[in-house]
Motif scaffolding. Structure first.
Motif, short mmCIF file in Angstrom:
data_model
loop_
_atom_site.label_atom_id
_atom_site.label_comp_id
_atom_site.label_asym_id
_atom_site.label_seq_id
_atom_site.Cartn_x
_atom_site.Cartn_y
_atom_site.Cartn_z
N ALA A 247 0.83 -1.20 0.00
CA ALA A 247 0.00 0.00 0.00
C ALA A 247 0.87 1.25 0.00
O ALA A 247 0.59 2.22 -0.73
CB ALA A 247 -0.93 -0.02 1.21
N ALA A 248 1.93 1.25 0.80
CA ALA A 248 2.84 2.40 0.85
C ALA A 248 3.55 2.59 -0.49
O ALA A 248 3.73 3.72 -0.96
CB ALA A 248 3.86 2.22 1.97
N LEU A 249 3.91 1.48 -1.12
CA LEU A 249 4.59 1.53 -2.41
C LEU A 249 3.72 2.20 -3.46
O LEU A 249 4.17 3.06 -4.22
CB LEU A 249 4.97 0.11 -2.83
N ALA A 250 2.44 1.82 -3.50
CA ALA A 250 1.53 2.39 -4.48
C ALA A 250 1.27 3.87 -4.23
O ALA A 250 1.06 4.65 -5.17
CB ALA A 250 0.20 1.63 -4.47
N ARG A 251 1.30 4.27 -2.97
CA ARG A 251 1.05 5.68 -2.63
C ARG A 251 2.31 6.54 -2.72
O ARG A 251 2.26 7.76 -2.52
CB ARG A 251 0.49 5.77 -1.21
N GLY A 252 3.45 5.91 -2.95
CA GLY A 252 4.70 6.64 -2.99
C GLY A 252 5.16 7.09 -1.62
O GLY A 252 5.92 8.06 -1.51
N GLU A 253 4.76 6.36 -0.59
CA GLU A 253 5.12 6.71 0.79
C GLU A 253 6.32 5.91 1.25
O GLU A 253 6.55 4.78 0.82
CB GLU A 253 3.93 6.43 1.73
N ALA A 254 7.10 6.50 2.16
CA ALA A 254 8.23 5.80 2.74
C ALA A 254 7.72 4.70 3.66
O ALA A 254 6.64 4.82 4.25
CB ALA A 254 9.11 6.77 3.52
N PHE A 255 8.48 3.62 3.76
CA PHE A 255 8.12 2.51 4.64
C PHE A 255 9.27 2.28 5.62
O PHE A 255 10.44 2.38 5.24
CB PHE A 255 7.85 1.24 3.82
N ASP A 256 8.92 1.97 6.85
CA ASP A 256 9.91 1.80 7.91
C ASP A 256 10.95 0.76 7.50
O ASP A 256 10.61 -0.43 7.36
CB ASP A 256 9.21 1.38 9.20
#
Length: 309
Positions: A247-256
């Motif tokens: 989900a983070a990948l698709a939103r372009g968000e950083a992941f811990d």
């Protein structure tokens, strides 16, 4: 009983077996003194370890059964450093070792050739196991008699184990479902809806079966808890680290970066193998490595040639 690894799953198992009457020794690579004092682990906050759980950083633990609850990519180094001496070793990791291409049970068997080795896998979140919620898992052991003994020993009133001798199939079910969970998370993160997620689950399951067949596993194993059961769980819940990563990948968000995403290692190991038909796995690896953006990834999957199901 010894449990190597004080992450969420190791701690959850420690709680479960201590409540079932086992004397449990929980090995923590780091922070053993803090865990012993607070009775709580960093990855399972709010869950207190029973007093029957002894926490230690000393790897020389005497036990009849040792559960190995460390990530697959760290398993080889852990085994080399600790040399668990229990006659029965049960891997609880899910994934494929990127260096060797082996699953966790086979890694363990290679490192500890004199031990009985089994794989514990299936649909389970650590927080649910620790809470005593009913859970069913697969226990895979090539030696069926030894597997039956472990099945009897490790089952509790709220933790029901089913047995198989198909170790490769059980390993692959636990590893491959994480890749599909990343894809399912990406679909939801991009706002494509539940219908698209259902399509990813169904086509991902077909992909899992193809990879298992090519590896010599029994395809029917993938239809059980270690494959389909775990796939349904991880593709449908924010509790899944792999789903959250997608989900983070698709939103372009950083992941811990401190959170283990085993599906990413598995995708990178399998993707690009010309002998395997793995379009979803290939796209997941390309997304994670920045070789495709999400729109291009979706176009690649939707533009594949039409064919019978």
């Amino acid at each position: 009983m010894a449990i190597y690894g004080a992450g969420a799953f190791g701690a959850g198992l420690a709680v479960t077996y201590a409540r079932a009457g086992w004397p449990v020794t929980l090995w923590a690579r780091d922070g053993a003194e803090t865990i012993a004092a607070t009775r709580e682990t960093r990855n399972l906050p709010g869950v207190k370890l029973p007093e029957a759980v002894r926490v230690t950083s000393d790897s020389a633990i005497r036990a009849d059964i040792a559960l190995l609850a460390v990530p697959t990519q760290a398993l080889s180094s852990m085994l080399a450093a600790t040399r668990p001496g229990a006659p029965a070793l049960v891997s609880c990791a899910k994934g494929i070792d990127r260096a060797s291409g082996l699953g966790p049970a086979r890694l363990t068997a290679r490192a500890c050739p004199g031990a009985t080795v089994a794989q514990l896998t299936g649909p389970s979140f650590a927080v649910d196991i620790a809470a005593g919620l009913p859970t069913a898992l697969t226990l895979a052991c090539a030696d069926d008699d030894a597997g039956a003994a472990l099945q009897e020993a490790l089952s509790t009133p709220m933790l029901r184990l089913y047995r198989t001798t198909d170790v490769i199939g059980a390993e692959l079910g636990g590893a491959l479902k994480n890749v599909i969970a990343i894809a399912a998370g990406a679909v939801i993160g991009a706002g494509l809806g539940d219908s698209a997620r259902a399509a990813i689950i169904a086509r991902g399951f077909a992909e899992m079966r193809r990879v298992a067949r090519a590896a010599g596993a029994e395809e029917d194993t993938l239809s059980g808890l270690s494959g389909l059961g775990d796939l349904v769980l991880t593709c449908g819940s924010e509790k899944s680290r792999n789903f959250r990563y997608g989900a983070a990948l698709a939103r372009g968000e950083a992941f811990d970066p401190g959170v283990t995403v085993e599906g990413l290692h598995t995708a990178r190991r399998i993707a690009g193998d010309a002998t395997l038909d793995t379009p979803i796995t290939d796209v997941v690896a390309a997304l994670a490595e920045g070789r495709l953006d999400f729109a291009a990834a979706l176009d690649r999957l939707m533009a594949r040639p039409l064919k019978p199901e």
